[in-house]
Design an enzyme around this catalytic site. Structure first.
Site, PDB file in Angstrom:
ATOM      1  N   THR A 207       0.893  -1.151   0.000  1.00 46.51           N
ATOM      2  CA  THR A 207       0.000   0.000   0.000  1.00 46.51           C
ATOM      3  C   THR A 207       0.927   1.195   0.000  1.00 46.51           C
ATOM      4  OG1 THR A 207      -1.967  -0.894   1.120  1.00 46.51           O
ATOM      5  CG2 THR A 207      -1.427   1.345   1.650  1.00 46.51           C
ATOM      6  N   GLY A 237     -10.806  -3.237   1.918  1.00 42.18           N
ATOM      7  CA  GLY A 237      -9.814  -3.275   2.999  1.00 42.18           C
ATOM      8  C   GLY A 237      -9.939  -2.068   3.911  1.00 42.18           C
ATOM      9  N   ASP A 238      -8.908  -1.839   4.678  1.00 38.76           N
ATOM     10  CA  ASP A 238      -8.903  -0.758   5.674  1.00 38.76           C
ATOM     11  C   ASP A 238      -8.692   0.629   5.070  1.00 38.76           C
ATOM     12  OD1 ASP A 238      -6.234  -1.960   5.153  1.00 38.76           O
ATOM     13  OD2 ASP A 238      -5.575  -0.196   6.253  1.00 38.76           O
ATOM     14  N   GLY A 260      -5.395  -5.687   6.200  1.00 41.51           N
ATOM     15  CA  GLY A 260      -6.511  -4.759   6.310  1.00 41.51           C
ATOM     16  C   GLY A 260      -7.584  -5.165   7.295  1.00 41.51           C
TER      17      GLY A 260
HETATM   18  N1  ASP Z   1      -3.953  -2.699   4.044  1.00 37.54           N
HETATM   19  C1  ASP Z   1      -4.087  -3.071   2.672  1.00 37.54           C
HETATM   20  C2  ASP Z   1      -5.346  -3.851   2.492  1.00 37.54           C
HETATM   21  O1  ASP Z   1      -5.637  -4.717   3.309  1.00 37.54           O
HETATM   22  C3  ASP Z   1      -2.948  -3.852   2.157  1.00 37.54           C
HETATM   23  C4  ASP Z   1      -1.590  -3.395   2.634  1.00 37.54           C
HETATM   24  O2  ASP Z   1      -1.449  -2.351   3.223  1.00 37.54           O
HETATM   25  O3  ASP Z   1      -0.621  -4.091   2.430  1.00 37.54           O
HETATM   26  O4  ASP Z   1      -6.035  -3.655   1.532  1.00 37.54           O
END
Ligand code: ASP
Length: 339
Positions: A207, A237-238, A260
């Site tokens: 990300t 996701g988050d 996430g």
């Molecule tokens: N947090 C991101 C998600 O779950 C992925 C990541 O940050 O690596 O979509």
């Protein structure tokens, strides 16, 4: 006699104090500060030097994109948008070009931006044709009465703006394709005894994000991602969930990376700001609380800046691509704990 003695001695003490203060350079307060990340996870220290260098160069370049804004008195909001745009255009990172593949073999992008001074926020999930999702997120924040658009609705919202559009293939890179093929094989090979959780942890995430504090004392945060490799239809996701992967208020600005679902469960970014506001903890203490008391080892990493311009970048994964810079010239570009 006594009076004269007291008067003379206090005069001497005052002169002494004045002289010693004048000698000491005043601690410079931070005018502006910037931090960014390019994803956290299991990053092998055996990366070939040439690849390591590409990552360091990419982080440096993104840092410069924000530095020019903040050094010239620009806003935290502009700085985080430009940094994230730069990282979205860099195929090394999982956002924009270089985004991971979904289970169906395409790309669905999520992004969010937040202005700490107004609590304005804009976010999107499931974008398929917007070259720089973070710039559309900013338009959602400033031009729409809503905060979060998803899927087809997000694309329709994009149609009403002038943001640059591309074919979904634009996001495709050979490296991510191979990663996806591997992830599919691993998913097929999973036995019922194996925990899906363990498998998810071993999948490389990624990300990009940026947080900034500007010369007017404003804070902003921005995050953009392709999500998790091999993610299922419509998985959110988050990142676009305000308060989970992205948050900014008058206390701090935070951007997350990592697993996430875990980040969301713990409303992580907002918890960091709340810990500071309601417990009176420092930024570092708030980060430690979420990483060590709420999340499990290997889950996530965060970058954050507070309303004094203090920067904190911490993770409980082996690595996190990250960089930071402030008006006092303190500069960091790192991948692992000490390198
Ligand atoms: N947090 C991101 C998600 O779950 C992925 C990541 O940050 O690596 O979509």
């Amino acid at each position: 006699m006594n009076y004269r003695f007291t008067f003379i001695s206090s005069l001497i003490i005052s002169l002494f104090l004045f002289a010693s203060c004048a000698d000491q350079p005043e601690a410079e307060s931070t005018q502006w500060a910037l931090a960014l990340h390019g994803g956290a996870g299991t990053i092998s220290q055996n990366l070939p030097d040439s690849v390591k260098q590409q990552y360091y160069d990419g982080l440096e370049e993104a840092l410069r994109a924000g530095e020019v804004v903040l050094r010239d008195g620009g806003t935290a909001l502009d700085a985080v948008e430009y940094v994230v745009r730069n990282l979205e255009d860099n195929p090394l990172f999982n956002a924009g070009r270089g985004a991971v593949f979904t289970k169906e073999g395409g790309h669905e992008l999520d992004a969010a931006i937040m202005d700490g001074s107004t609590l304005g926020a804009g976010a999107l999930t499931g974008l398929t044709t917007v070259k720089n999702p973070i710039s559309l997120a900013r338009k959602v924040m400033t031009d729409s009465p809503h905060i979060l658009f998803s899927g087809e609705g997000a694309e329709t919202y994009a149609d009403q703006t002038d943001v640059e559009r591309v074919d979904n293939d634009h996001f495709h890179t050979g490296r991510r394709y191979q990663q996806w093929e591997r992830a599919q094989e691993e998913a097929r090979a999973i036995t019922p005894e194996e925990s899906i959780q363990d498998w998810i942890k071993d999948t490389k995430f990624g990300t990009v994000g940026a947080v900034a504090y500007d010369a007017d004392g404003n804070l902003a945060a921005a995050t953009s991602t392709g999500g998790m490799t091999n993610k299922q239809f419509g998985r959110v996701g988050d990142v676009p969930i305000i308060g989970s992967g992205t948050f900014a208020n008058h206390i701090a600005a935070i951007s997350a990376t990592g697993w996430g679902e875990q980040i969301m469960r713990n409303v992580s970014a907002n918890t960091i700001a709340n810990y500071m506001e309601f417990k009176g903890g420092s930024l570092d203490e708030a980060m430690d609380f979420v990483l060590n008391e709420r999340l499990d080892p290997g889950d996530a990493g965060f970058i954050a800046v507070d309303n004094q311009g203090n920067i904190s970048m911490k993770m409980n994964t082996t690595g996190m691509f990250r960089a930071s810079l402030n008006s006092n010239g303190d500069r960091t570009v790192m991948i692992w704990e000490n390198e």
